[in-house]
Motif scaffolding. Structure first.
Motif, mmCIF file in Angstrom:
data_model
loop_
_atom_site.group_PDB
_atom_site.id
_atom_site.type_symbol
_atom_site.label_atom_id
_atom_site.label_comp_id
_atom_site.label_asym_id
_atom_site.label_seq_id
_atom_site.Cartn_x
_atom_site.Cartn_y
_atom_site.Cartn_z
ATOM 1 N N ALA A 1 0.588 -1.073 0.040
ATOM 2 C CA ALA A 1 0.228 0.141 0.052
ATOM 3 C C ALA A 1 0.951 1.319 0.023
ATOM 4 N N LEU A 2 2.122 1.548 0.726
ATOM 5 C CA LEU A 2 2.784 2.939 1.248
ATOM 6 C C LEU A 2 3.800 2.284 0.527
ATOM 7 N N HIS A 3 4.230 2.440 -0.721
ATOM 8 C CA HIS A 3 4.811 1.828 -1.185
ATOM 9 C C HIS A 3 5.925 3.374 -2.681
ATOM 10 N N TYR A 4 6.935 3.346 -2.993
ATOM 11 C CA TYR A 4 7.573 4.968 -3.382
ATOM 12 C C TYR A 4 7.449 5.993 -2.670
ATOM 13 N N ALA A 5 7.714 5.704 -1.387
ATOM 14 C CA ALA A 5 7.593 6.918 -0.938
ATOM 15 C C ALA A 5 8.740 7.981 -0.472
ATOM 16 N N PRO A 6 9.155 8.881 -0.777
ATOM 17 C CA PRO A 6 9.917 10.555 -0.081
ATOM 18 C C PRO A 6 9.146 10.059 1.695
ATOM 19 N N ASP A 7 10.460 10.981 1.465
ATOM 20 C CA ASP A 7 10.198 10.573 3.474
ATOM 21 C C ASP A 7 9.419 11.933 3.844
ATOM 22 N N ALA A 8 8.944 13.335 2.605
ATOM 23 C CA ALA A 8 8.013 14.265 3.311
ATOM 24 C C ALA A 8 6.057 13.758 2.555
ATOM 25 N N PRO A 9 5.534 13.484 3.676
ATOM 26 C CA PRO A 9 3.933 13.225 2.837
ATOM 27 C C PRO A 9 3.616 13.871 1.930
ATOM 28 N N VAL A 10 2.737 12.884 1.263
ATOM 29 C CA VAL A 10 2.535 13.014 -0.852
ATOM 30 C C VAL A 10 0.442 13.482 -0.632
ATOM 31 N N ARG A 11 0.825 14.696 -1.150
ATOM 32 C CA ARG A 11 -0.292 15.056 -1.366
ATOM 33 C C ARG A 11 -0.524 15.180 -3.086
ATOM 34 N N ILE A 12 -2.032 13.776 -3.342
ATOM 35 C CA ILE A 12 -2.012 14.456 -4.809
ATOM 36 C C ILE A 12 -3.660 14.901 -5.406
ATOM 37 N N GLU A 13 -3.483 14.899 -6.555
ATOM 38 C CA GLU A 13 -4.636 15.345 -7.147
ATOM 39 C C GLU A 13 -4.981 17.070 -6.926
ATOM 40 N N THR A 14 -4.220 17.508 -6.112
ATOM 41 C CA THR A 14 -4.199 18.922 -6.103
ATOM 42 C C THR A 14 -3.141 19.951 -6.133
ATOM 43 N N GLN B 1 -3.708 23.075 -4.639
ATOM 44 C CA GLN B 1 -3.660 23.588 -2.966
ATOM 45 C C GLN B 1 -2.354 23.766 -2.375
ATOM 46 N N THR B 2 -1.305 24.814 -2.365
ATOM 47 C CA THR B 2 -0.418 24.577 -1.521
ATOM 48 C C THR B 2 -0.613 25.068 -0.439
ATOM 49 N N ALA B 3 0.545 24.785 0.643
ATOM 50 C CA ALA B 3 0.528 26.038 1.912
ATOM 51 C C ALA B 3 1.891 26.160 1.794
ATOM 52 N N PRO B 4 2.504 26.780 2.677
ATOM 53 C CA PRO B 4 3.913 27.200 3.119
ATOM 54 C C PRO B 4 4.740 26.590 3.587
ATOM 55 N N GLY B 5 5.566 26.448 3.261
ATOM 56 C CA GLY B 5 6.744 24.957 3.817
ATOM 57 C C GLY B 5 6.559 23.931 2.224
ATOM 58 N N GLU B 6 5.584 23.333 1.710
ATOM 59 C CA GLU B 6 5.164 22.319 0.584
ATOM 60 C C GLU B 6 5.812 22.642 -0.960
ATOM 61 N N ILE B 7 6.133 22.176 -1.664
ATOM 62 C CA ILE B 7 6.265 21.989 -3.125
ATOM 63 C C ILE B 7 5.286 21.097 -4.158
ATOM 64 N N LEU C 1 12.040 13.003 -9.501
ATOM 65 C CA LEU C 1 11.608 15.040 -8.899
ATOM 66 C C LEU C 1 11.024 15.273 -7.086
ATOM 67 N N LEU C 2 10.628 12.886 -7.133
ATOM 68 C CA LEU C 2 10.311 13.238 -5.796
ATOM 69 C C LEU C 2 11.179 12.970 -4.810
ATOM 70 N N ARG C 3 12.611 12.743 -5.307
ATOM 71 C CA ARG C 3 13.691 12.568 -4.143
ATOM 72 C C ARG C 3 13.774 14.136 -4.551
ATOM 73 N N GLU C 4 14.508 14.850 -5.588
ATOM 74 C CA GLU C 4 15.210 16.432 -5.912
ATOM 75 C C GLU C 4 14.077 17.431 -4.401
ATOM 76 N N ALA C 5 12.883 16.620 -4.745
ATOM 77 C CA ALA C 5 11.481 17.825 -3.781
ATOM 78 C C ALA C 5 12.051 17.116 -1.909
ATOM 79 N N ASP C 6 12.211 16.495 -2.440
ATOM 80 C CA ASP C 6 13.016 15.354 -0.586
ATOM 81 C C ASP C 6 13.708 16.034 -0.013
ATOM 82 N N ARG C 7 14.319 16.077 -1.017
ATOM 83 C CA ARG C 7 16.073 16.815 -0.970
ATOM 84 C C ARG C 7 15.753 17.859 0.047
ATOM 85 N N ARG D 1 13.646 18.740 2.158
ATOM 86 C CA ARG D 1 12.780 18.882 3.362
ATOM 87 C C ARG D 1 11.137 19.505 3.789
ATOM 88 N N PRO D 2 10.789 19.560 2.713
ATOM 89 C CA PRO D 2 9.093 20.325 2.476
ATOM 90 C C PRO D 2 8.493 20.109 3.379
#
Length: 305
Positions: free
Chosen positions: A215-228, A230-236, A267-273, A275-276
């Motif tokens: 169920a949880l696979h291919y995941a960076p350390d940061a939580p991932v939200r999909i199909e939107t 809309q972002t808050a400060p500190g999110e990529i 890009l998931l890896r680069e974004a995770d670096r 620390r969003p």
């Protein structure tokens, strides 16, 4: 021994691990017949042993020595090999792939990779090679040599640099068992392309025979939200399509799904670096190759259960 292909083949023969480039993702390679070598793969990745491994072979003739390929499987092999398609078929008893690599199943997952370096190493070695993605289990798969070395380079005797992976997603997995053909994992070979060769796919398939189904696979350390978007400060935001987000973080500014697939894990890896607080991914189409892209995204977000 100066030839990298020969060194890699020798390492496999000695029961060691290698980093192997393929067109899909970088793999952590081992002799598929050597249970001790295969155990090193599970240990290096922290991978659960109920998750079977794909046996990579140099050509269809080698595949036929370890798997029982019926007429439908042979049509798929003729159309898509070498390439990003894995066929799950009955295993030939006692030939080429150990029980641990098959997770104790009576089937075997087999593929002829499209990357010339991978096929050259396998041919030089002379046997089947398991090569799951060269990352720690659950993490985004590595699609560059640097990312593969960062993840599991400590565990290998040889590492081959084959450049960036052209496809960027793990192979499509289709089972051909008991007269039924089922899609177990979407990938670059799409459902429509498969059905053009073998007709309508079965809605019933045994997912435990395929890797990459937790169920949880291919995941960076940061939580991932999909199909939107809309972002808050500190999110990529990883955008998709014209004008969606910062072009630096776009899966494809033009809305090209093949470009998005090739860029996704990088890009998931680069974004995770960075620390969003979270990685947000814009909506992508769900047809064609989009089925595979969306499959990886929802597993990265933990939306499968």
């Amino acid at each position: 021994m100066s030839d990298p292909t020969a060194r890699a083949a020798a390492a496999l023969a000695a029961g060691e691990l290698i980093i192997l480039p393929t067109e899909t993702v970088y793999g952590l390679g081992a002799d598929a017949a050597n249970a001790q070598a295969v155990a090193k793969v599970f240990e290096a990745k922290g991978r659960p042993r109920f998750n079977p491994l794909i046996a990579h072979v140099a050509d269809a003739a080698q595949a036929d020595r370890i798997a029982v390929l019926d007429a439908a499987a042979r049509r798929l092999a003729a159309r898509f090999w070498p390439g990003p398609l894995t066929i799950v078929a009955p295993a030939r008893e006692g030939v080429g792939v150990c029980d641990l690599a098959r997770a104790g199943l009576d089937s075997v997952a087999v593929r002829v990779p499209g990357h010339a370096t991978a096929r050259a190493v396998i041919a030089a070695f002379g046997g089947a090679v398991v090569a799951p993605s060269a990352n720690r289990s659950g993490r985004p798969s590595p699609t560059t040599f640097a990312d593969a070395v960062e993840e599991t380079g400590h565990a290998v005797a040889e590492a081959l640099d084959g450049g960036p992976c052209a496809v960027g997603l793990e192979s499509t997995v289709v089972s051909v068992l008991d007269g039924r053909i089922a899609l177990l994992r979407p990938g670059a070979v799409t459902r429509v392309e498969l059905e053009a060769v073998v007709g309508r796919l079965s809605e019933v398939g045994d997912g435990r025979r395929s890797p990459g189904r937790v169920a949880l696979h291919y995941a960076p350390d940061a939580p991932v939200r999909i199909e939107t978007t809309q972002t808050a400060p500190g999110e990529i935001l990883l955008g998709f399509g014209p004008g969606v987000g910062d072009p630096r973080w776009s899966l494809s500014p033009s809305g090209d799904l093949r470009e998005a697939a090739a860029n996704l894990f990088r890009l998931l890896r680069e974004a995770d670096r960075e620390r969003p607080s979270a990685i947000v991914v814009a909506p992508v189409p769900k047809d064609g190759l989009g089925e595979a892209v969306f499959d990886r995204l929802r597993r990265a977000a933990g939306h499968v259960g």
